[in-house]
Design a protein around this motif. Structure first.
Motif, PDB file in Angstrom:
ATOM      1  N   SER A 367       0.857  -1.181   0.000  1.00  0.00           N
ATOM      2  CA  SER A 367       0.000   0.000   0.000  1.00  0.00           C
ATOM      3  C   SER A 367       0.891   1.227   0.000  1.00  0.00           C
ATOM      4  O   SER A 367       1.944   1.244   0.660  1.00  0.00           O
ATOM      5  CB  SER A 367      -0.919   0.021   1.224  1.00  0.00           C
ATOM      6  OG  SER A 367      -1.846  -1.040   1.189  1.00  0.00           O
ATOM      7  N   VAL A 368       0.505   2.247  -0.756  1.00  0.00           N
ATOM      8  CA  VAL A 368       1.261   3.491  -0.837  1.00  0.00           C
ATOM      9  C   VAL A 368       0.673   4.489   0.151  1.00  0.00           C
ATOM     10  O   VAL A 368      -0.526   4.790   0.111  1.00  0.00           O
ATOM     11  CB  VAL A 368       1.223   4.061  -2.268  1.00  0.00           C
ATOM     12  CG1 VAL A 368       1.855   5.453  -2.311  1.00  0.00           C
ATOM     13  CG2 VAL A 368       1.944   3.130  -3.230  1.00  0.00           C
ATOM     14  N   THR A 369       1.514   5.010   1.043  1.00  0.00           N
ATOM     15  CA  THR A 369       1.062   6.003   2.023  1.00  0.00           C
ATOM     16  C   THR A 369       1.485   7.418   1.648  1.00  0.00           C
ATOM     17  O   THR A 369       1.033   8.377   2.271  1.00  0.00           O
ATOM     18  CB  THR A 369       1.596   5.660   3.421  1.00  0.00           C
ATOM     19  OG1 THR A 369       3.035   5.650   3.396  1.00  0.00           O
ATOM     20  CG2 THR A 369       1.097   4.291   3.862  1.00  0.00           C
ATOM     21  N   GLY A 370       2.339   7.557   0.662  1.00  0.00           N
ATOM     22  CA  GLY A 370       2.772   8.877   0.227  1.00  0.00           C
ATOM     23  C   GLY A 370       3.718   8.748  -0.944  1.00  0.00           C
ATOM     24  O   GLY A 370       4.296   7.681  -1.179  1.00  0.00           O
ATOM     25  N   SER A 371       3.872   9.822  -1.704  1.00  0.00           N
ATOM     26  CA  SER A 371       4.797   9.821  -2.838  1.00  0.00           C
ATOM     27  C   SER A 371       5.043  11.262  -3.245  1.00  0.00           C
ATOM     28  O   SER A 371       4.318  12.180  -2.831  1.00  0.00           O
ATOM     29  CB  SER A 371       4.234   9.030  -4.024  1.00  0.00           C
ATOM     30  OG  SER A 371       3.080   9.658  -4.550  1.00  0.00           O
ATOM     31  N   GLY A 372       6.046  11.468  -4.062  1.00  0.00           N
ATOM     32  CA  GLY A 372       6.306  12.810  -4.546  1.00  0.00           C
ATOM     33  C   GLY A 372       7.530  12.873  -5.431  1.00  0.00           C
ATOM     34  O   GLY A 372       8.254  11.892  -5.614  1.00  0.00           O
ATOM     35  N   VAL A 373       7.726  14.049  -5.983  1.00  0.00           N
ATOM     36  CA  VAL A 373       8.910  14.384  -6.768  1.00  0.00           C
ATOM     37  C   VAL A 373       9.552  15.568  -6.081  1.00  0.00           C
ATOM     38  O   VAL A 373       8.875  16.573  -5.813  1.00  0.00           O
ATOM     39  CB  VAL A 373       8.547  14.739  -8.223  1.00  0.00           C
ATOM     40  CG1 VAL A 373       9.801  15.096  -9.017  1.00  0.00           C
ATOM     41  CG2 VAL A 373       7.785  13.606  -8.888  1.00  0.00           C
ATOM     42  N   PHE A 374      10.839  15.478  -5.757  1.00  0.00           N
ATOM     43  CA  PHE A 374      11.495  16.611  -5.099  1.00  0.00           C
ATOM     44  C   PHE A 374      11.811  17.674  -6.145  1.00  0.00           C
ATOM     45  O   PHE A 374      12.848  17.635  -6.815  1.00  0.00           O
ATOM     46  CB  PHE A 374      12.767  16.192  -4.373  1.00  0.00           C
ATOM     47  CG  PHE A 374      13.386  17.340  -3.623  1.00  0.00           C
ATOM     48  CD1 PHE A 374      12.849  17.767  -2.416  1.00  0.00           C
ATOM     49  CD2 PHE A 374      14.466  18.034  -4.139  1.00  0.00           C
ATOM     50  CE1 PHE A 374      13.390  18.852  -1.728  1.00  0.00           C
ATOM     51  CE2 PHE A 374      15.019  19.118  -3.469  1.00  0.00           C
ATOM     52  CZ  PHE A 374      14.473  19.518  -2.258  1.00  0.00           C
ATOM     53  N   TRP A 375      10.867  18.579  -6.313  1.00  0.00           N
ATOM     54  CA  TRP A 375      11.013  19.675  -7.267  1.00  0.00           C
ATOM     55  C   TRP A 375      10.358  20.907  -6.632  1.00  0.00           C
ATOM     56  O   TRP A 375       9.213  21.243  -6.941  1.00  0.00           O
ATOM     57  CB  TRP A 375      10.340  19.326  -8.592  1.00  0.00           C
ATOM     58  CG  TRP A 375      10.716  20.223  -9.739  1.00  0.00           C
ATOM     59  CD1 TRP A 375      11.120  21.521  -9.683  1.00  0.00           C
ATOM     60  CD2 TRP A 375      10.705  19.866 -11.132  1.00  0.00           C
ATOM     61  NE1 TRP A 375      11.378  22.011 -10.926  1.00  0.00           N
ATOM     62  CE2 TRP A 375      11.134  21.027 -11.845  1.00  0.00           C
ATOM     63  CE3 TRP A 375      10.375  18.717 -11.841  1.00  0.00           C
ATOM     64  CZ2 TRP A 375      11.218  21.033 -13.240  1.00  0.00           C
ATOM     65  CZ3 TRP A 375      10.470  18.730 -13.219  1.00  0.00           C
ATOM     66  CH2 TRP A 375      10.885  19.874 -13.910  1.00  0.00           C
ATOM     67  N   PRO A 376      11.071  21.567  -5.716  1.00  0.00           N
ATOM     68  CA  PRO A 376      10.490  22.743  -5.066  1.00  0.00           C
ATOM     69  C   PRO A 376      10.228  23.855  -6.074  1.00  0.00           C
ATOM     70  O   PRO A 376      10.980  24.044  -7.036  1.00  0.00           O
ATOM     71  CB  PRO A 376      11.557  23.165  -4.056  1.00  0.00           C
ATOM     72  CG  PRO A 376      12.518  22.021  -3.984  1.00  0.00           C
ATOM     73  CD  PRO A 376      12.435  21.293  -5.270  1.00  0.00           C
ATOM     74  N   ALA A 377       9.170  24.586  -5.848  1.00  0.00           N
ATOM     75  CA  ALA A 377       8.903  25.775  -6.647  1.00  0.00           C
ATOM     76  C   ALA A 377       9.891  26.870  -6.261  1.00  0.00           C
ATOM     77  O   ALA A 377      10.487  26.835  -5.180  1.00  0.00           O
ATOM     78  CB  ALA A 377       7.465  26.242  -6.431  1.00  0.00           C
ATOM     79  N   PRO A 378      10.093  27.860  -7.137  1.00  0.00           N
ATOM     80  CA  PRO A 378      11.011  28.953  -6.804  1.00  0.00           C
ATOM     81  C   PRO A 378      10.669  29.573  -5.449  1.00  0.00           C
ATOM     82  O   PRO A 378       9.513  29.837  -5.150  1.00  0.00           O
ATOM     83  CB  PRO A 378      10.805  29.943  -7.954  1.00  0.00           C
ATOM     84  CG  PRO A 378      10.381  29.086  -9.103  1.00  0.00           C
ATOM     85  CD  PRO A 378       9.539  28.002  -8.507  1.00  0.00           C
TER      86      PRO A 378
END
Length: 403
Positions: A367-378
């Motif tokens: 089961s996936v509890t979280g995910s993301g791409v480390f790409w902060p906005a300016p």
């Protein structure tokens, strides 16, 4: 050592490792332990053999930014693409000690007790005229074109796996030597002028499929054994009308689709001549820079869908970031793209645009509890680290609901 005692010690060691994880969630009856799997094309390569080690010894600012991203996101198991391989593992050891082991840009140091690296095909001379220019090159970029995988020296664009948990190296499998022609129905490149084979038959029969390598690394985690399926297929460009790189990209990706599919596969033999795919019921995570976007770019249609739509791959929300959305408009190519910009993982400049090419794909059974791409906005923390590489870290947090 008796099997029961060995098993008990392994279980105890995994419990201790899990309890010591920085910022780890507490495992209770109501909250299963989650582990973070990630992939990151770090662009830690050079054009000279030994060049990465020299960079790191000199104190490399881009490597410090890469380390800061890793320290901020703190994956439990991480595949790093484009980390130059050296046989002694000196660059990897130095990176772990002096970069990850030291806080960077205000982040907390991180330690990985286990790591894995091995030879790759990039830069390894084939002794063949693979670009069909009439000669086997021995230097420069032409030499790279005639290597088993494009590279200016052996080990360029290698792979490195870092883990908080033990890697069963005895059971690990590498498919670096697997011949492309061994794959049933392989997309052998065709000469568009004649309709015949692009490669002479004697060359085709020797070609290796993997441009770097394909690794199955069993990781012994508190969630059970998880097979990390690591790879970095060739970009589907830098070729000609025969589309030989696009065909190879497709079949490198197809290799994992075949590996996790049921059925006998006597052709699918690893570098120690153990044949067959991953047994049913085994859990896995496919990770890496696959150089294929679901809807955009130059990969052959349907290529990455071989994995995204595979019945053993878990369906879950696609990792996304605010920074990728903010980056839209930086290239004229962005206007012609069909994929959601929030899902992009790489920024290839104004001529090419942004794409989703980096993946962490867990198998069913998690089961996936979280995910993301480390790409902060300016303006967000870490935004000034992004210029160290043209890729972004992708991460997925997993639990095993059956434990």
């Amino acid at each position: 050592m008796r099997p029961a005692l060995r098993s008990g010690l392994l279980a105890l060691s995994l419990f201790v490792l899990a309890a010591c994880r920085a910022n780890a969630p507490v495992a209770t009856a109501d909250h299963a332990m989650s582990l973070r799997f990630a992939t990151f094309n770090a662009s830690l390569y050079t054009e000279q053999a030994g060049g990465l080690l020299a960079r790191l010894q000199a104190g490399d600012p881009d490597a410090r930014k890469i380390a800061a991203v890793i320290q901020r996101q703190r994956p439990d198991v991480l595949l790093i693409n484009e980390f130059d391989y050296d046989p002694e593992g000196a660059a990897a050891a130095l990176f772990m000690r002096d970069y990850l082991g030291v806080g960077q840009h205000g982040q907390e140091a991180i330690t990985y007790p286990y790591h894995y690296l091995a030879p790759v095909n990039t830069g390894e001379p084939s002794g063949l005229d693979l670009d069909l220019n009439g000669r086997v090159a021995t230097q420069g970029r032409e030499r790279g074109n005639d290597a088993w995988g494009y590279g200016l020296h052996p080990g360029q664009y290698g792979m490195l796996v870092l883990s908080r948990y033990p890697i069963d190296t005895d059971a690990a499998r590498s498919f670096r030597l697997l011949r492309w022609a061994a794959m049933p129905g392989a997309l052998a490149p065709r000469d568009p002028a004649t309709g015949g084979p692009w490669y002479p038959e004697e060359t085709w029969q020797q070609l290796r499929l993997s441009s770097k390598s394909h690794w199955d690394l069993p990781v012994l985690t508190p969630l059970g054994t998880v097979h990390l399926l690591a790879a970095h297929p060739t970009p589907p460009v830098f070729d000609g009308p025969e589309r030989r790189n696009a065909a190879r990209n497709h079949d490198e990706i197809r290799l994992w689709a075949e590996y996790v599919s049921p059925g006998e596969k006597p052709w699918l033999c690893d570098d120690r001549q153990r044949c067959g795919g991953l047994p049913e019921g085994e859990r896995f995570v496919i990770a890496g820079d696959y150089n294929a976007d679901p809807a955009d770019g130059s990969s052959l249609p349907g290529t990455i869908q071989l994995l995204l739509e595979h019945p053993r791959v878990l369906r879950h929300a696609t990792p996304r970031s605010e920074g990728a959305v903010a980056a839209v408009g930086g290239s004229a190519a962005d206007a012609d793209q069909h994929s959601s910009p929030a899902h992009d993982t790489a920024q290839f400049g104004p001529r090419s645009g942004n794409f989703r090419v980096d993946y962490v794909l867990p198998s069913v059974g998690f089961s996936v509890t979280g995910s993301g791409v480390f790409w902060p906005a300016p303006g967000q923390p870490g935004a000034d680290w992004l210029d160290a590489t043209d890729h972004r870290m992708v991460w997925v947090d997993l639990v095993n609901p059956h434990l």
